[in-house]
Structures are given as C-alpha cells and as structure tokens.
Design a protein around this motif. Sequence first.
Motif: not given
Length: 376
Positions: A159-179
């Motif tokens: 069994y797993l749980a996920l946390t995730t969020d969208l964020w913007t880098s200093r170069a103004n590029e959007g990313y999503i991180t999945v943990t």
Amino acid sequence: MWRSQLKKRSEKLPSLGIISRKRLKKTHAICNYCGKAIKTMGNTTNLLNHLSNVHPERLKDSKGKNHTTALDVFVGKSTVHYINDSARKIKIDEMVLNMIAVYVQPFSCVEDEGFIALLKEMDPRYKLPSRTYLRDVSLPIQYEKCKAKLREILNSVDYLALTTDLWTSRANEGYITVTCHFISTNFKLESAILATQHLLTPTNHTAANIADTIKSVLSDWSISQKVVCMVPDNDASMKKACESLKYKHLPCVAHTINLLVQDMLKQQILDDILSRCKTIVAFFKRSSTAYAKFKAAQKTENPYVLIQEMPTRWNSAYEMIKRIIITNEYISLVLAVSHNAPLPLSAEDIDTLKELSMLLAPFADAILSVSTNTNV
C-alpha cells in the motif's frame, strides 16, 4: 641519472622479505603501482617487462605535451592518472556526482580551479571528469541504479499514499512533483520522490492533464493498484484529478490550516497594521544603508534579519510579526533618522502584534507538526 633516483627512492622503503636494505639499494627498484621489488642490474629491461606483464595499460603512449615514459613512472618523475576503469577513480567519480546531485551543485563546479586544486592535493593521480561526461554519462547511469533499487523496494510494498503539487521554478517553468509514502518491511515510514517533471501538456493545467500526468508516473513505476490515498493541496483541479484517477482525496492539513490563517489575516481590523509591517520590512530590504544601520544597532556578531510576509510561504506572517516584536527598538531607531522612511510602530501597535503573535502561535506549531514526512 635514473640509477641514482632509483637508489634514493629505495632508501625510503623498509626491507622486503629476505632482501637486505643495503642490497635493495643497489639491485632493486620498487613498482609505484603494486609495491613489488624488481631486480635491475644496470638496465631497464626487467622494469619494462614488469610493466608489460603486470601493468600493460601503463605503457600506452600518451599524446600531447604530457608524454610519460615507463622509467618516469618508476622514479616518480611524472604523475600518472588513474585509468578510467580503476576502482579508485570510479569511487571518487561517484562521490563527486553525489555531491553535485544531493547538494544541488552545478556541473560546472568540476571546472573550478579551487576544486581542481583541492582534489589534486588530496590525490594527485585523480583527474576530474568533464561536466559533459558527468551530465550525459555518469548521471544517467547512477539514476538508473537508484531507480532500480527503489523499484525493488516498491515491489515489496502493498500500500502507498501519494503527495503531489504543482510549482514554478525560478526560470518560470511549471513542474509537478509526485512523492510516495509507505511503511517499510521493518515498520519505518519511508518517502520517495517518483518524479519531478513537466505536465504532459505544459501549457494546460486542467484536471484531466494533471490526472494523465500522474497516471503516466504511476504506470512507469507499476504501482497504480497500490495507491490508497492522494494528498494534494485544496486546489479544485487537484480534487478533480483525484476523482478522475479514482483515488481517495485527502486535502493537505497544513495547507488547510494555512488557508484558514490567511483568511483570518484578511480581516479589516488586522489589515492596516499588517500592511504597515510589510511596508517597514520592504523599506529595509530596499535600502542597504538602512539595513546596515539596523544590523549595527543590534551590536552583536549575529544580528537578526527581517522577514517579509508572503502568502505562499506558510507561517511567514507569524515569523514576520515575531521578528518585528524582537527588533522593534532597532527598527524605530533607524526609521527615525532615515530619509523617506515609513513611520515607526507605536507602543499600541506593538501590543496588538504581541496579541496577534500569541493567537497565531498554535497554528504555526500545528502546521510544523503535520508537515514532517518522518512521522505519521
């Protein structure tokens, strides 16, 4: 010339087996690579034969101005670098790459003269790899090794749980991180970042695009069926993405508390004093002269710095207020003698901030306690 150098080198070494020190001085040379005593009677034939049979890679001719002969190697006249497949070089290369990856250093650090000089002093035979080799060869290899190790661990988890969020880098590029978060076989809470990447369609932040991106990450790790819960922020698109993936949605508790605090701070009774606090901090941030006077007025080796409130930084309003209360004496002193400075806070203002600080403290403690990834 080479004969005398061989003698000097042998004088520094202890006796080997049944060969006496005196005889060793006259009849033997010591290999720099394996430490073996090689018999030599007025010529270099035995030395060359030993290199050919035991260390053939050392006899390869080098091109360019740093040409090294076999005799130079034996007498210590020239430094020979580790070959690329030697265990020593591989290990140091891995440590350099680990430093870059873990401590977020630029690949160009291997070209810094100071870093090169440090490693040369530590081990003259080690030569740093190029930035392109580390980036294009070493890093992908180490990434695949780490990924294989994590994949093996996740295969043993039910069994797993996920946390995730969208964020913007200093170069103004959007990313999503999945943990992912899971309990290991020894009952320890573990966390691992599965991906930090652009959305499948970078210009589209819809729930469907977010869901498709998360699905592709989980598919890559083959853990889609093991997820029991997703914890994103309270954004509507994230909620819809969870519904699309058919995973239980649990909004981030820390984010929920932060939203509550932000709504409270928007109350008209607090808006004026908080705006003045932010104006004062902004003045010191803009004026290097005022900031220098502020630090000097504290008369300590480690003066306080001011903290600016930012809605996206949780607890930042609380931290700003606490810092102003502690340093108000020095703030007022500098503002009183500075040109175009905002008005200092009154005693009544400080009393209000103290009451507000007491009100916010439990919320700040709660946010910190639920933000850790080492406790349930």
